[in-house]
Design a protein around this motif. Structure first.
Motif, PDB file in Angstrom:
ATOM      1  N   ILE A   7       0.837  -1.203   0.000  1.00 29.29           N
ATOM      2  CA  ILE A   7       0.000   0.000   0.000  1.00 29.29           C
ATOM      3  C   ILE A   7       0.869   1.249   0.000  1.00 29.29           C
ATOM      4  CG2 ILE A   7      -1.613   1.371   1.384  1.00 29.29           C
ATOM      5  CD1 ILE A   7      -2.892  -1.334   2.255  1.00 29.29           C
ATOM      6  N   LEU A   8       1.855   1.287   0.876  1.00 34.75           N
ATOM      7  CA  LEU A   8       2.734   2.465   0.952  1.00 34.75           C
ATOM      8  C   LEU A   8       3.522   2.657  -0.342  1.00 34.75           C
ATOM      9  CD1 LEU A   8       3.966   2.109   4.635  1.00 34.75           C
ATOM     10  CD2 LEU A   8       2.272   3.725   3.729  1.00 34.75           C
ATOM     11  N   ARG A   9       3.977   1.568  -0.924  1.00 37.56           N
ATOM     12  CA  ARG A   9       4.720   1.662  -2.192  1.00 37.56           C
ATOM     13  C   ARG A   9       3.824   2.214  -3.310  1.00 37.56           C
ATOM     14  NH1 ARG A   9       6.232  -3.526  -3.157  1.00 37.56           N
ATOM     15  NH2 ARG A   9       4.744  -3.769  -4.835  1.00 37.56           N
ATOM     16  N   LEU A  10       2.590   1.733  -3.387  1.00 36.17           N
ATOM     17  CA  LEU A  10       1.658   2.233  -4.406  1.00 36.17           C
ATOM     18  C   LEU A  10       1.351   3.718  -4.200  1.00 36.17           C
ATOM     19  CD1 LEU A  10      -0.834  -0.771  -4.623  1.00 36.17           C
ATOM     20  CD2 LEU A  10       0.780  -0.011  -6.393  1.00 36.17           C
ATOM     21  N   LEU A  11       1.200   4.126  -2.950  1.00 30.67           N
ATOM     22  CA  LEU A  11       0.905   5.534  -2.678  1.00 30.67           C
ATOM     23  C   LEU A  11       2.080   6.434  -3.048  1.00 30.67           C
ATOM     24  CD1 LEU A  11      -0.973   5.249   0.725  1.00 30.67           C
ATOM     25  CD2 LEU A  11      -1.955   5.697  -1.530  1.00 30.67           C
ATOM     26  N   GLU A  12       3.291   5.945  -2.865  1.00 29.70           N
ATOM     27  CA  GLU A  12       4.471   6.740  -3.231  1.00 29.70           C
ATOM     28  C   GLU A  12       4.662   6.797  -4.745  1.00 29.70           C
ATOM     29  OE1 GLU A  12       8.028   5.643  -1.168  1.00 29.70           O
ATOM     30  OE2 GLU A  12       6.992   5.577   0.762  1.00 29.70           O
ATOM     31  N   ALA A  13       4.318   5.709  -5.430  1.00 31.04           N
ATOM     32  CA  ALA A  13       4.579   5.616  -6.865  1.00 31.04           C
ATOM     33  C   ALA A  13       3.514   6.264  -7.737  1.00 31.04           C
ATOM     34  CB  ALA A  13       4.729   4.140  -7.267  1.00 31.04           C
ATOM     35  N   HIS A  14       2.310   6.432  -7.216  1.00 26.71           N
ATOM     36  CA  HIS A  14       1.201   6.918  -8.036  1.00 26.71           C
ATOM     37  C   HIS A  14       0.433   8.028  -7.310  1.00 26.71           C
ATOM     38  CE1 HIS A  14       1.817   3.376 -10.561  1.00 26.71           C
ATOM     39  NE2 HIS A  14       1.845   2.663  -9.443  1.00 26.71           N
ATOM     40  N   PRO A  15      -0.056   9.012  -8.054  1.00 23.90           N
ATOM     41  CA  PRO A  15      -0.884  10.062  -7.431  1.00 23.90           C
ATOM     42  C   PRO A  15      -2.313   9.564  -7.218  1.00 23.90           C
ATOM     43  CG  PRO A  15      -0.613  10.508  -9.760  1.00 23.90           C
ATOM     44  CD  PRO A  15       0.214   9.280  -9.457  1.00 23.90           C
ATOM     45  N   ILE A  16      -2.521   8.795  -6.175  1.00 25.28           N
ATOM     46  CA  ILE A  16      -3.818   8.165  -5.910  1.00 25.28           C
ATOM     47  C   ILE A  16      -4.720   9.154  -5.184  1.00 25.28           C
ATOM     48  CG2 ILE A  16      -4.987   6.285  -4.707  1.00 25.28           C
ATOM     49  CD1 ILE A  16      -2.449   4.595  -5.300  1.00 25.28           C
ATOM     50  N   ALA A  17      -5.843   9.480  -5.822  1.00 30.24           N
ATOM     51  CA  ALA A  17      -6.749  10.503  -5.292  1.00 30.24           C
ATOM     52  C   ALA A  17      -7.980   9.924  -4.605  1.00 30.24           C
ATOM     53  CB  ALA A  17      -7.182  11.448  -6.407  1.00 30.24           C
ATOM     54  N   ASP A  18      -8.256   8.633  -4.820  1.00 32.45           N
ATOM     55  CA  ASP A  18      -9.415   8.045  -4.144  1.00 32.45           C
ATOM     56  C   ASP A  18      -9.154   6.573  -3.854  1.00 32.45           C
ATOM     57  OD1 ASP A  18     -10.397   6.399  -6.402  1.00 32.45           O
ATOM     58  OD2 ASP A  18     -10.927   8.327  -7.288  1.00 32.45           O
ATOM     59  N   GLN A  19      -9.910   6.050  -2.906  1.00 38.15           N
ATOM     60  CA  GLN A  19      -9.699   4.674  -2.474  1.00 38.15           C
ATOM     61  C   GLN A  19     -10.080   3.666  -3.551  1.00 38.15           C
ATOM     62  OE1 GLN A  19     -11.263   3.866   1.439  1.00 38.15           O
ATOM     63  NE2 GLN A  19     -10.280   5.680   2.306  1.00 38.15           N
ATOM     64  N   THR A  20     -10.981   4.023  -4.440  1.00 38.35           N
ATOM     65  CA  THR A  20     -11.353   3.119  -5.537  1.00 38.35           C
ATOM     66  C   THR A  20     -10.148   2.836  -6.419  1.00 38.35           C
ATOM     67  OG1 THR A  20     -13.590   4.029  -5.503  1.00 38.35           O
ATOM     68  CG2 THR A  20     -12.960   2.790  -7.457  1.00 38.35           C
ATOM     69  N   ASP A  21      -9.378   3.860  -6.723  1.00 39.90           N
ATOM     70  CA  ASP A  21      -8.152   3.704  -7.518  1.00 39.90           C
ATOM     71  C   ASP A  21      -7.175   2.774  -6.795  1.00 39.90           C
ATOM     72  OD1 ASP A  21      -5.991   3.962  -9.244  1.00 39.90           O
ATOM     73  OD2 ASP A  21      -5.578   6.042  -8.719  1.00 39.90           O
ATOM     74  N   LEU A  22      -6.989   3.002  -5.501  1.00 38.37           N
ATOM     75  CA  LEU A  22      -6.065   2.168  -4.733  1.00 38.37           C
ATOM     76  C   LEU A  22      -6.557   0.719  -4.671  1.00 38.37           C
ATOM     77  CD1 LEU A  22      -3.507   1.862  -3.097  1.00 38.37           C
ATOM     78  CD2 LEU A  22      -4.738   2.765  -1.110  1.00 38.37           C
ATOM     79  N   LEU A  23      -7.865   0.525  -4.485  1.00 36.50           N
ATOM     80  CA  LEU A  23      -8.423  -0.828  -4.479  1.00 36.50           C
ATOM     81  C   LEU A  23      -8.155  -1.537  -5.803  1.00 36.50           C
ATOM     82  CD1 LEU A  23     -11.822  -0.231  -2.656  1.00 36.50           C
ATOM     83  CD2 LEU A  23      -9.947  -1.687  -1.847  1.00 36.50           C
ATOM     84  N   ALA A  24      -8.299  -0.815  -6.919  1.00 38.82           N
ATOM     85  CA  ALA A  24      -8.052  -1.408  -8.241  1.00 38.82           C
ATOM     86  C   ALA A  24      -6.582  -1.798  -8.394  1.00 38.82           C
ATOM     87  CB  ALA A  24      -8.467  -0.430  -9.336  1.00 38.82           C
ATOM     88  N   ARG A  25      -5.688  -0.935  -7.918  1.00 36.68           N
ATOM     89  CA  ARG A  25      -4.250  -1.239  -8.015  1.00 36.68           C
ATOM     90  C   ARG A  25      -3.878  -2.438  -7.141  1.00 36.68           C
ATOM     91  NH1 ARG A  25      -1.457   2.799 -10.727  1.00 36.68           N
ATOM     92  NH2 ARG A  25      -2.670   4.694 -11.063  1.00 36.68           N
ATOM     93  N   LEU A  26      -4.502  -2.527  -5.968  1.00 38.25           N
ATOM     94  CA  LEU A  26      -4.257  -3.684  -5.103  1.00 38.25           C
ATOM     95  C   LEU A  26      -4.799  -4.963  -5.734  1.00 38.25           C
ATOM     96  CD1 LEU A  26      -5.039  -2.057  -1.646  1.00 38.25           C
ATOM     97  CD2 LEU A  26      -2.825  -2.967  -2.376  1.00 38.25           C
ATOM     98  N   ALA A  27      -5.976  -4.867  -6.369  1.00 31.70           N
ATOM     99  CA  ALA A  27      -6.555  -6.030  -7.052  1.00 31.70           C
ATOM    100  C   ALA A  27      -5.643  -6.489  -8.191  1.00 31.70           C
ATOM    101  CB  ALA A  27      -7.947  -5.698  -7.574  1.00 31.70           C
ATOM    102  N   ALA A  28      -5.038  -5.542  -8.900  1.00 27.52           N
ATOM    103  CA  ALA A  28      -4.112  -5.892  -9.979  1.00 27.52           C
ATOM    104  C   ALA A  28      -2.877  -6.623  -9.439  1.00 27.52           C
ATOM    105  CB  ALA A  28      -3.686  -4.631 -10.738  1.00 27.52           C
TER     106      ALA A  28
END
Length: 133
Positions: A7-28
């Protein structure tokens, strides 16, 4: 794999503006979470939305120069530097103690509602979190 580093790595690497985006990246990455589970993890990690993007907020500066006052029978009042009260409130909510009913944070003040018979215990816990006062 523990999700917190991912989660922390994804937040640092991408400009995530909402939890839906983060959920999709985690699902990937092969991790299916519910929004409520993700929200709890973000809170525990100290992640907040800052300038439209989720980021980990360091709590150390928040803990400096905090004045703690009792307002009996069931309220603690914490005064901090302007802009730090909400981060301090999150920190307090992340490690609640029995008797701590809730927090309300403004710009430079945090109110902690406490069960009346637990005021001293909650105050001692808050002072330990603030650095062993």
């Amino acid at each position: 794999m523990d999700l917190d580093p991912l989660i922390l790595r994804l937040l640092e690497a991408h400009p995530i503006a909402d939890q839906t985006d983060l959920l999709a990246r985690l699902a990937a990455e092969g991790h299916d979470l519910t929004q409520s589970t993700l929200s709890r993890r973000l809170k525990r990690l100290g992640v907040q939305k800052v300038q439209g993007r989720y980021r980990r907020v360091e709590m150390a500066p928040v803990l400096r120069d905090v004045a703690v006052a009792e307002a009996p029978p069931n309220l603690l009042v914490l005064r901090t530097a302007p802009g730090f009260a909400q981060a301090l409130g999150l920190r307090l909510d992340a490690e609640p103690v029995p008797g701590q009913v809730g927090t309300l944070a403004g710009d430079d003040t945090v109110f902690i509602a406490v069960l009346p018979d637990r005021l001293a215990e909650v105050k001692a816990h808050v002072e330990r979190l603030l650095g062993g006062r």
